[in-house]
Write a protein that holds these residues in place. Structure first.
Motif, PDB file in Angstrom:
ATOM      1  N   LEU A 106       0.834  -1.207   0.000  1.00 33.06           N
ATOM      2  CA  LEU A 106       0.000   0.000   0.000  1.00 33.06           C
ATOM      3  C   LEU A 106       0.865   1.252   0.000  1.00 33.06           C
ATOM      4  O   LEU A 106       0.591   2.209  -0.740  1.00 33.06           O
ATOM      5  CB  LEU A 106      -0.939   0.004   1.204  1.00 33.06           C
ATOM      6  N   ALA A 107       1.914   1.261   0.809  1.00 36.58           N
ATOM      7  CA  ALA A 107       2.816   2.418   0.867  1.00 36.58           C
ATOM      8  C   ALA A 107       3.492   2.652  -0.483  1.00 36.58           C
ATOM      9  O   ALA A 107       3.630   3.799  -0.931  1.00 36.58           O
ATOM     10  CB  ALA A 107       3.850   2.223   1.970  1.00 36.58           C
ATOM     11  N   ALA A 108       3.884   1.578  -1.156  1.00 39.94           N
ATOM     12  CA  ALA A 108       4.520   1.709  -2.473  1.00 39.94           C
ATOM     13  C   ALA A 108       3.545   2.290  -3.487  1.00 39.94           C
ATOM     14  O   ALA A 108       3.923   3.123  -4.322  1.00 39.94           O
ATOM     15  CB  ALA A 108       5.043   0.354  -2.950  1.00 39.94           C
ATOM     16  N   VAL A 109       2.287   1.866  -3.425  1.00 39.55           N
ATOM     17  CA  VAL A 109       1.273   2.402  -4.342  1.00 39.55           C
ATOM     18  C   VAL A 109       1.092   3.895  -4.091  1.00 39.55           C
ATOM     19  O   VAL A 109       1.046   4.694  -5.035  1.00 39.55           O
ATOM     20  CB  VAL A 109      -0.068   1.640  -4.193  1.00 39.55           C
ATOM     21  N   VAL A 110       0.998   4.282  -2.832  1.00 39.59           N
ATOM     22  CA  VAL A 110       0.829   5.703  -2.503  1.00 39.59           C
ATOM     23  C   VAL A 110       2.047   6.508  -2.947  1.00 39.59           C
ATOM     24  O   VAL A 110       1.901   7.617  -3.462  1.00 39.59           O
ATOM     25  CB  VAL A 110       0.540   5.887  -0.998  1.00 39.59           C
ATOM     26  N   ASP A 111       3.241   5.936  -2.805  1.00 42.29           N
ATOM     27  CA  ASP A 111       4.463   6.640  -3.224  1.00 42.29           C
ATOM     28  C   ASP A 111       4.445   6.971  -4.715  1.00 42.29           C
ATOM     29  O   ASP A 111       5.030   7.969  -5.137  1.00 42.29           O
ATOM     30  CB  ASP A 111       5.712   5.820  -2.908  1.00 42.29           C
ATOM     31  N   GLN A 112       3.792   6.149  -5.513  1.00 42.37           N
ATOM     32  CA  GLN A 112       3.730   6.366  -6.958  1.00 42.37           C
ATOM     33  C   GLN A 112       2.513   7.183  -7.378  1.00 42.37           C
ATOM     34  O   GLN A 112       2.301   7.429  -8.564  1.00 42.37           O
ATOM     35  CB  GLN A 112       3.660   5.024  -7.692  1.00 42.37           C
ATOM     36  N   SER A 113       1.719   7.590  -6.418  1.00 39.14           N
ATOM     37  CA  SER A 113       0.412   8.152  -6.746  1.00 39.14           C
ATOM     38  C   SER A 113       0.449   9.501  -7.454  1.00 39.14           C
ATOM     39  O   SER A 113      -0.428   9.782  -8.270  1.00 39.14           O
ATOM     40  CB  SER A 113      -0.451   8.246  -5.497  1.00 39.14           C
ATOM     41  N   ALA A 114       1.417  10.337  -7.180  1.00 41.20           N
ATOM     42  CA  ALA A 114       1.411  11.673  -7.776  1.00 41.20           C
ATOM     43  C   ALA A 114       1.433  11.602  -9.299  1.00 41.20           C
ATOM     44  O   ALA A 114       0.602  12.242  -9.974  1.00 41.20           O
ATOM     45  CB  ALA A 114       2.589  12.494  -7.261  1.00 41.20           C
ATOM     46  N   SER A 115       2.347  10.824  -9.864  1.00 43.54           N
ATOM     47  CA  SER A 115       2.399  10.755 -11.325  1.00 43.54           C
ATOM     48  C   SER A 115       1.217   9.969 -11.877  1.00 43.54           C
ATOM     49  O   SER A 115       0.664  10.313 -12.926  1.00 43.54           O
ATOM     50  CB  SER A 115       3.730  10.178 -11.808  1.00 43.54           C
ATOM     51  N   LYS A 116       0.774   8.928 -11.160  1.00 47.52           N
ATOM     52  CA  LYS A 116      -0.395   8.168 -11.611  1.00 47.52           C
ATOM     53  C   LYS A 116      -1.623   9.073 -11.650  1.00 47.52           C
ATOM     54  O   LYS A 116      -2.386   9.067 -12.618  1.00 47.52           O
ATOM     55  CB  LYS A 116      -0.659   6.972 -10.707  1.00 47.52           C
ATOM     56  N   ASN A 117      -1.799   9.889 -10.629  1.00 48.76           N
ATOM     57  CA  ASN A 117      -2.929  10.812 -10.591  1.00 48.76           C
ATOM     58  C   ASN A 117      -2.845  11.819 -11.733  1.00 48.76           C
ATOM     59  O   ASN A 117      -3.863  12.178 -12.328  1.00 48.76           O
ATOM     60  CB  ASN A 117      -2.991  11.542  -9.246  1.00 48.76           C
ATOM     61  N   ALA A 118      -1.636  12.278 -12.041  1.00 48.93           N
ATOM     62  CA  ALA A 118      -1.463  13.222 -13.143  1.00 48.93           C
ATOM     63  C   ALA A 118      -1.822  12.561 -14.476  1.00 48.93           C
ATOM     64  O   ALA A 118      -2.487  13.171 -15.321  1.00 48.93           O
ATOM     65  CB  ALA A 118      -0.033  13.742 -13.177  1.00 48.93           C
ATOM     66  N   PHE A 119      -1.380  11.316 -14.669  1.00 49.65           N
ATOM     67  CA  PHE A 119      -1.719  10.595 -15.903  1.00 49.65           C
ATOM     68  C   PHE A 119      -3.228  10.446 -16.019  1.00 49.65           C
ATOM     69  O   PHE A 119      -3.816  10.728 -17.065  1.00 49.65           O
ATOM     70  CB  PHE A 119      -1.105   9.192 -15.930  1.00 49.65           C
ATOM     71  N   ALA A 120      -3.852   9.973 -14.943  1.00 51.26           N
ATOM     72  CA  ALA A 120      -5.298   9.737 -14.957  1.00 51.26           C
ATOM     73  C   ALA A 120      -6.054  11.038 -15.192  1.00 51.26           C
ATOM     74  O   ALA A 120      -7.027  11.068 -15.954  1.00 51.26           O
ATOM     75  CB  ALA A 120      -5.733   9.073 -13.659  1.00 51.26           C
ATOM     76  N   GLY A 121      -5.599  12.114 -14.564  1.00 44.31           N
ATOM     77  CA  GLY A 121      -6.250  13.410 -14.749  1.00 44.31           C
ATOM     78  C   GLY A 121      -6.157  13.913 -16.176  1.00 44.31           C
ATOM     79  O   GLY A 121      -7.136  14.403 -16.739  1.00 44.31           O
ATOM     80  N   ALA A 122      -4.971  13.780 -16.767  1.00 45.39           N
ATOM     81  CA  ALA A 122      -4.789  14.218 -18.159  1.00 45.39           C
ATOM     82  C   ALA A 122      -5.649  13.383 -19.109  1.00 45.39           C
ATOM     83  O   ALA A 122      -6.247  13.920 -20.051  1.00 45.39           O
ATOM     84  CB  ALA A 122      -3.319  14.117 -18.556  1.00 45.39           C
ATOM     85  N   LEU A 123      -5.726  12.090 -18.846  1.00 40.07           N
ATOM     86  CA  LEU A 123      -6.542  11.223 -19.695  1.00 40.07           C
ATOM     87  C   LEU A 123      -8.024  11.562 -19.546  1.00 40.07           C
ATOM     88  O   LEU A 123      -8.756  11.639 -20.543  1.00 40.07           O
ATOM     89  CB  LEU A 123      -6.287   9.752 -19.372  1.00 40.07           C
TER      90      LEU A 123
END
Length: 183
Positions: A94-111
């Motif tokens: 879970l911590a690893a997923v959260v650590d990657q969340s900023a760029s994942k959220n940016a990708f999802a938002g742009a899409l």
């Protein structure tokens, strides 16, 4: 398969596609989703035409990067299933997923802004991640490390909340994840 999905790619084309995806992941993670496809091509060591041959739009490239990330996360979760400490494996994941969340959220938002149904785009990769997360959850519950009433969809909601919180108050993330621990 090719970008059109009509025939398998040659070995060199598969290598180029993989290099483009790796470069795009790195470039977009470090420079943001506004980085150019030219930067991606340069980092991958290919021409911009090669990028567009595999990914006809920047959104298609962002989508492929996001799907690949979810695939890697599912693979990582499956790799943790046999861990001796199921609780540590679960909370570490879970911590690893959260650590990657900023760029994942940016990708999802742009899409999403481009009109892409992100949940549908994730398709199989998203389903595989949920399934693997469910196995980790079940093992952690059996070990007594996670509250027995937690369900995988609730864990995903906690992850989404923790990922958003990480942007504003990173110190709140452990508190959020602790809500999954037994009372």
């Amino acid at each position: 398969m090719s970008a059109a999905g009509d025939r398998p790619l040659r070995a060199d084309a598969r290598r180029n596609r993989a290099r483009v995806l790796d470069a795009a992941d790195e470039i977009f993670a470090t420079k943001g989703v506004g980085a150019s496809t030219e930067e991606v091509a340069k980092r991958a060591g290919v021409g911009v035409g090669t990028v567009f041959r595999h990914f006809p739009t920047k959104e298609a490239l962002l989508e492929a990067v996001l799907v690949a990330r979810f695939g890697r996360l599912a693979e990582e979760a499956r790799g943790l299933v046999g861990a001796d400490d199921a609780g540590a494996a679960f909370f570490g994941f879970l911590a690893a997923v959260v650590d990657q969340s900023a760029s994942k959220n940016a990708f999802a938002g742009a899409l999403a802004q481009a009109g892409v149904d992100v949940e549908a785009a994730l398709g199989r990769a998203g389903a595989e991640l949920w399934e693997a997360l469910g196995v980790l959850l079940t093992r952690a519950q059996a070990a007594g490390a996670v509250r027995p009433d937690a369900q995988v969809d609730q864990v995903v909601a906690v992850l989404v909340g923790a990922s958003r919180a990480a942007d504003y108050a990173p110190s709140a993330v452990p508190l959020i994840l602790d809500g999954l621990r037994p009372r």
